[in-house]
Design a protein around this motif. Structure first.
Motif, short mmCIF file in Angstrom:
data_model
loop_
_atom_site.label_atom_id
_atom_site.label_comp_id
_atom_site.label_asym_id
_atom_site.label_seq_id
_atom_site.Cartn_x
_atom_site.Cartn_y
_atom_site.Cartn_z
N ALA A 194 0.83 -1.21 0.00
CA ALA A 194 0.00 0.00 0.00
C ALA A 194 0.86 1.26 0.00
N VAL A 195 1.98 1.19 0.71
CA VAL A 195 2.85 2.37 0.80
C VAL A 195 3.50 2.66 -0.55
N LEU A 196 3.95 1.62 -1.24
CA LEU A 196 4.71 1.80 -2.48
C LEU A 196 3.83 1.90 -3.72
N GLY A 197 2.56 1.54 -3.55
CA GLY A 197 1.63 1.66 -4.67
C GLY A 197 1.46 0.34 -5.40
N SER A 198 0.26 -0.21 -5.32
CA SER A 198 -0.02 -1.50 -5.95
C SER A 198 0.28 -1.44 -7.45
N GLY A 199 0.92 -2.47 -7.95
CA GLY A 199 1.23 -2.54 -9.37
C GLY A 199 2.61 -2.04 -9.73
N THR A 200 3.29 -1.39 -8.78
CA THR A 200 4.66 -0.94 -9.05
C THR A 200 5.61 -2.11 -8.84
N PRO A 201 6.80 -2.07 -9.45
CA PRO A 201 7.74 -3.18 -9.30
C PRO A 201 8.08 -3.50 -7.85
N LEU A 206 7.20 -7.08 -3.01
CA LEU A 206 6.77 -7.30 -1.63
C LEU A 206 5.54 -8.19 -1.55
N GLU A 207 4.63 -8.05 -2.49
CA GLU A 207 3.44 -8.91 -2.50
C GLU A 207 3.83 -10.37 -2.71
N ASN A 208 4.78 -10.60 -3.61
CA ASN A 208 5.24 -11.97 -3.85
C ASN A 208 5.94 -12.55 -2.61
N ILE A 209 6.72 -11.69 -1.94
CA ILE A 209 7.37 -12.13 -0.70
C ILE A 209 6.31 -12.52 0.33
N ALA A 210 5.29 -11.68 0.47
CA ALA A 210 4.24 -11.94 1.45
C ALA A 210 3.50 -13.24 1.13
N ARG A 211 3.16 -13.45 -0.14
CA ARG A 211 2.46 -14.68 -0.52
C ARG A 211 3.31 -15.91 -0.25
#
Length: 262
Positions: A194-201, A206-211
């Motif tokens: 959320a801080v870096l903006g969804s859809g940015t590299p 970070l989303e992949n790390i979290a998953r």
């Protein structure tokens, strides 16, 4: 493969190997020694960055001298179950080294290993002092740390003496705690999306790390729950034939062992 104590020349080769960035296994191969011997030698003498051959050799001589001077208190009981006392001591040092490598402070690792190799899984402060040859204050500090981490617990025996117990379930609790730590990293990584903006590299990373960490954490807890009973199950006794009834020996599954074709 040679046995016995490391020589000063071998310690110099260990120091040279560390300076060259060699792995413990490669240093051990060149010395024709077990990897555990090299690992234990390095970890008990400053670690890979601070190991010095001459200092390690002198420290070993001092320890041997202290052991030679230590007078046994009363008659010494023979090792339980016919064990090789020297082999048990060496294994305890190896286990201590592994605990240290996993991040446990040295004195705490020594207490943990000592409890692990005791048949009762529990010892008094006096027994730990005698077995580890350290001060009561060192034992007290180590136990306080381990108790705070949930790795040991305190009990009173019939004589009202305090005993320190390493519970079999501690390994389950350790896995669950590890999973919680992994989950915390996953949650923190997801906050960054959320801080870096969804859809940015960066957010995608970070989303992949979290998953990934979510999956690992859930898998650890699920596997620990499924395997927990193993910690409390006595190993099956070797099957024996019933000579009196003429019965066949059975396999661990209860079935007769397979035989080859006639």
């Amino acid at each position: 493969m040679p046995g016995g104590r490391l020589t000063q020349q071998e310690r110099q080769q260990i120091a040279l190997g560390l300076a060259d960035g060699l792995a413990y296994a490669e240093i051990a191969r060149r010395l024709d020694r077990p990897t555990s011997t090299v690992t234990r030698e390095v970890m008990r003498n400053g670690g890979p960055t601070a190991y010095r051959a001459d200092l390690a050799h002198r420290a070993t001589e001092r320890r041997a001298h202290r052991r030679g001077q230590a007078a046994p208190r009363g008659p010494q009981a023979p090792p339980a179950h016919g064990r090789d006392a020297e082999a048990v001591r060496a294994y305890e040092e190896t286990l201590t080294t592994v605990f240290i490598q996993q991040g446990t402070p040295k004195m705490m690792a020594r207490v943990m290993a000592c409890l692990c190799v005791s048949d009762t899984g529990s010892l008094t402060a006096a027994e730990l002092v005698r077995r580890l040859r350290v001060s009561p204050a060192s034992v007290s500090k180590a136990v306080a740390f381990l108790d705070g981490q949930g790795l040991v617990r305190r009990e009173r025996d019939a004589s009202r003496r305090e005993r320190y117990v390493i519970d079999d379930d501690v390994w389950y609790q350790s896995m669950v705690a590890s999973a919680r730590g992994t989950l915390l990293v996953a949650e923190t990584a997801r906050q960054g999306v959320a801080v870096l903006g969804s859809g940015t590299p960066a957010a995608d990373r970070l989303e992949n790390i979290a998953r990934f960490l979510d999956f690992i954490s859930e898998s650890i807890v699920r596997a620990a729950d499924q395997a927990r009973e193993v910690l409390h199950t006595a190993p099956a006794a070797p099957p024996e034939g019933d000579a009196a009834s003429g019965g066949e020996a059975t396999s661990g599954s209860g079935r007769p062992p397979r035989t080859g074709r006639p």
